[in-house]
Design a protein around this motif. Sequence first.
Motif, PDB file in Angstrom:
ATOM      1  N   GLU A 157       0.836  -1.331   0.192  1.00 12.42           N
ATOM      2  CA  GLU A 157       0.049  -0.137  -0.055  1.00 12.42           C
ATOM      3  C   GLU A 157       0.968   1.554  -0.054  1.00 12.42           C
ATOM      4  OE1 GLU A 157      -2.328  -0.544   3.514  1.00 12.42           O
ATOM      5  OE2 GLU A 157      -3.736  -2.018   2.478  1.00 12.42           O
ATOM      6  N   HIS A 158       0.112   2.333  -0.272  1.00 10.40           N
ATOM      7  CA  HIS A 158       0.930   3.857  -0.452  1.00 10.40           C
ATOM      8  C   HIS A 158       0.261   4.734   0.415  1.00 10.40           C
ATOM      9  CE1 HIS A 158       3.461   2.369  -4.073  1.00 10.40           C
ATOM     10  NE2 HIS A 158       2.095   1.864  -4.543  1.00 10.40           N
ATOM     11  N   PRO A 159       0.762   4.911   1.523  1.00  9.48           N
ATOM     12  CA  PRO A 159       1.843   4.333   2.096  1.00  9.48           C
ATOM     13  C   PRO A 159       1.546   3.147   2.970  1.00  9.48           C
ATOM     14  CG  PRO A 159       1.171   6.297   3.765  1.00  9.48           C
ATOM     15  CD  PRO A 159       0.178   6.268   2.491  1.00  9.48           C
ATOM     16  N   PRO A 160       2.379   2.052   3.102  1.00  7.01           N
ATOM     17  CA  PRO A 160       2.261   0.870   4.098  1.00  7.01           C
ATOM     18  C   PRO A 160       1.811   1.186   5.455  1.00  7.01           C
ATOM     19  CG  PRO A 160       4.421   0.842   3.280  1.00  7.01           C
ATOM     20  CD  PRO A 160       3.533   2.255   2.781  1.00  7.01           C
ATOM     21  N   ARG A 161       0.963   0.727   6.207  1.00  4.78           N
ATOM     22  CA  ARG A 161       0.767   0.968   7.627  1.00  4.78           C
ATOM     23  C   ARG A 161       2.217   0.321   8.500  1.00  4.78           C
ATOM     24  NH1 ARG A 161      -3.572  -2.363   9.944  1.00  4.78           N
ATOM     25  NH2 ARG A 161      -3.024  -1.237  11.868  1.00  4.78           N
TER      26      ARG A 161
END
Length: 311
Positions: A157-161
């Motif tokens: 994901e953008h940004p990843p958790r």
Amino acid sequence: MLCGNSTGFLRMDYMDFVQSHRQSGADITLSSLPIDESRASDFGLMKIDDKGRVLSFSEKPRGNELKAMAVDTTVLGLSQEEAEKKPYIASMGVYVFKKDILLNLLRWRFPTANDFGSEIIPASAREFHIQAYLFNDYWEDIGTIRSFFEANLALTEHPPRFSFYDATKPIYTSRRNLPPSKIDDSKIVDSIVSHGSFLTSCLVEHSVIGIRSRINSKAHLKDTVMLGADFYETDSEIASALSKGKVPVGIGENTRIKECIIDKNARIGKNAVIENSEGVQEADRTSEGIYIRPGVTIILKNAIIKDGTVI
């Protein structure tokens, strides 16, 4: 003091956790986080007083037992709005014990016990001082196939958790001394590709590609976790396998794969389609090298999926 950890992805400063345990004077401290009702039955839940002391503990309750474990989570510092959304306090399966308490529990109270969450902790809550420690950073339980699958894909994901690239909180892995990945005329979208891989004229979307993976031309992977391989096949070994009608390690030409976990050293032939288009939730086809849990297709370690296979 001894710490225990369940199966999960997390980023925790254990020194803060241990320091909180010492300051509270607790016999046992449980790392916890507030959750909503949709996930509550998957975890051990606790009820606490206004100082965070655990009054009772229930492992994966359902129905009326679940409702009885709802608490006012503003005690943990949540806003009223957040507390209404997340009225349950889940144990993360990460514990700190006083050493003498732990030895007493294991040697004398529960010498045949196999699990902290379902056996030792619930019984101990009635007798010992157990304290809840609120965890406010990243954590995902990966106790099921689906949660493992989703936690890995969430890294894209953008940004990843959860980020591997935070210089202040580095993640160390085993050194493998592999070369960089070689990517020829391929399109990589929202994905992670590990080192030592060969991607040739393929399309990879929202996927995680493990070490030494080989993906051949016109292959298309989407929403896939590919664990890679433990070894390389030489060009001559690959050519020999193909000439004999066998399947090399990796993914063959013109193969489509979606919502899949591919275990190590799998051999997936060309012109295959692995997409679970019928939406099957549970299936055991281990003789064919696959099973499905729940809705996610798993290609078994060392499996051989023949050319033209449709799953």
